[in-house]
Structures are given as C-alpha cells and as structure tokens.
Design a protein around this motif. Structure first.
Motif, PDB file in Angstrom:
ATOM      1  N   UNK A 151      73.618 152.258 -14.031  1.00  0.00           N
ATOM      2  CA  UNK A 151      73.160 151.092 -14.788  1.00  0.00           C
ATOM      3  C   UNK A 151      73.532 149.780 -14.129  1.00  0.00           C
ATOM      4  N   UNK A 152      74.736 149.725 -13.568  1.00  0.00           N
ATOM      5  CA  UNK A 152      75.193 148.478 -12.950  1.00  0.00           C
ATOM      6  C   UNK A 152      74.374 148.134 -11.716  1.00  0.00           C
ATOM      7  N   UNK A 153      73.836 149.147 -11.036  1.00  0.00           N
ATOM      8  CA  UNK A 153      72.980 148.888  -9.874  1.00  0.00           C
ATOM      9  C   UNK A 153      71.676 148.228 -10.325  1.00  0.00           C
ATOM     10  N   UNK A 154      71.053 148.752 -11.376  1.00  0.00           N
ATOM     11  CA  UNK A 154      69.815 148.156 -11.890  1.00  0.00           C
ATOM     12  C   UNK A 154      70.034 146.737 -12.385  1.00  0.00           C
ATOM     13  N   UNK A 155      71.117 146.548 -13.112  1.00  0.00           N
ATOM     14  CA  UNK A 155      71.443 145.221 -13.624  1.00  0.00           C
ATOM     15  C   UNK A 155      71.759 144.263 -12.479  1.00  0.00           C
ATOM     16  N   UNK A 156      72.531 144.732 -11.511  1.00  0.00           N
ATOM     17  CA  UNK A 156      72.915 143.888 -10.377  1.00  0.00           C
ATOM     18  C   UNK A 156      71.734 143.479  -9.518  1.00  0.00           C
ATOM     19  N   UNK A 157      70.862 144.429  -9.197  1.00  0.00           N
ATOM     20  CA  UNK A 157      69.694 144.087  -8.377  1.00  0.00           C
ATOM     21  C   UNK A 157      68.768 143.143  -9.137  1.00  0.00           C
ATOM     22  N   UNK A 158      68.563 143.399 -10.427  1.00  0.00           N
ATOM     23  CA  UNK A 158      67.689 142.525 -11.217  1.00  0.00           C
ATOM     24  C   UNK A 158      68.210 141.107 -11.293  1.00  0.00           C
ATOM     25  N   UNK A 159      69.500 140.949 -11.579  1.00  0.00           N
ATOM     26  CA  UNK A 159      70.097 139.614 -11.646  1.00  0.00           C
ATOM     27  C   UNK A 159      70.044 138.953 -10.281  1.00  0.00           C
ATOM     28  N   UNK A 160      70.384 139.694  -9.244  1.00  0.00           N
ATOM     29  CA  UNK A 160      70.391 139.120  -7.888  1.00  0.00           C
ATOM     30  C   UNK A 160      68.983 138.744  -7.438  1.00  0.00           C
TER      31      UNK A 160
END
Length: 188
Positions: free
Chosen positions: A100-109
């Motif tokens: 989940x943190x990968x999806x959230x991180x890429x989206x925010x970035x």
C-alpha cells in the motif's frame, strides 16, 4: 531514459479529468478500488504460489486513487487496511507497510515531485522504512528466512537496493499504464 525527466504527463491529465467528477463519484470509485486492492492483496493466502505474484498488484488501485486526489488515496489506503483486517488480518500489516505504501508513495510523488528520480527515491525510502519497521520494530519476518530480525546495516542496504529497483519498476509500469489509459480516454 532520462532520470531527471518528468515521469508521466498523462498522470496529470488523468488527475485533472478526475477533478471534474463529483465527490460522491470519487467516493464510490475509491471504495471499489479499495475492495479490489484488498482482494488482490489477499490472493497470496487464497491462491498459494500464483497468488504471491498477483498480490503486489494491490499497489495499482491505491495508486489510481491517489492520482484521483491525495485525500482519496489516503482514504482508500486506510479502507483497504480495514478490509484486510476483516478478510486476512496477517496480510493487513504487510499491505500497510509495503504494498500500500508503494501505491501511495508513487501517487503522491507523481503529483508533487514529478521527476523520475525524485519519485523513485521517495518511494524507495518509504518502502525501506516500512520493511525495516516490520522487520526490526514489530519483529515480523516479512522477508522470511532471508533476513534476521536483528538490525544490520548490510541488510538495510540490500533492502534499500531492492526497494529502489522495485519502485523503479512500479514507476515505469504506471507510466505505461497511464499512457494506455490516456490514449483510451482520448478515443472515447
């Protein structure tokens, strides 16, 4: 490939497209994508073997929700975590600190940093932090017998290298998916 180029112009176009949706439409879409992410994450336990290759794709629904808007991405992230507590409690913490943190991180970035290297480094730091938290603080053997639960700079270095390549692959995959999705939207 230029490391300092903008990763995906299409993600901004999709973000602006989703901004025209009503709030209720965004909520329904976030709920559906959260359910999809929970199903994908739990396939590792329901389909041993092949499910472990399917479960990393739980990142994609969270990424799409974050492209809709960052608050909806956070809502989807939390909702998926809560659904996983009901469906597969042991997968909920793995999702929370890795997939989940990968999806959230890429989206925010993608929405804030925009440059390929910034997106990859930001996401790899988040993923490394999540894996190290599970491994060293919670004492959950997220890497199996490969790494012990006692802190080691060498293991943390290998985790970061893995996280960097994993984030790079997801960054390029999301660029490919968003290009195809944007072309499809232009045809409709």
């Amino acid at each position: 490939m230029n490391w300092f180029s903008i990763l995906s112009h299409e993600s901004y176009e999709l973000h602006h497209h989703f901004n025209r949706f009503s709030r209720s439409k965004k909520l329904v879409l976030a709920a559906l994508l959260s359910a999809l992410a929970a199903i994908l994450q739990s396939t590792g336990n329901y389909l041993p073997g092949i499910g472990y290759f399917i479960s990393p794709f739980a990142t994609l629904p969270i990424l799409i929700c974050t492209i809709i808007s960052i608050p909806f991405g956070l809502q989807s992230y939390i909702l998926t975590f809560l659904l996983l507590i009901l469906i597969q409690p042991d997968e909920s913490f793995i999702f929370l600190f890795t997939t989940g943190i990968v999806g959230l991180g890429i989206g925010i970035a993608l929405l804030i940093l925009k440059r390929r290297i910034g997106i990859i480094v930001f996401t790899s730091i988040l993923l490394t932090s999540g894996i190290c938290f599970l491994l060293y603080i919670v004492q959950f053997p997220v890497l199996g017998p490969v790494a012990s639960t006692s802190p080691s700079l060498k293991i943390i270095g290998f985790i970061y290298i893995f996280s960097f390549f994993y984030s790079w692959i997801w960054g390029e995959l999301c660029r490919f998916i968003f290009k195809k999705w944007f072309k499809l939207m232009k045809k409709i």
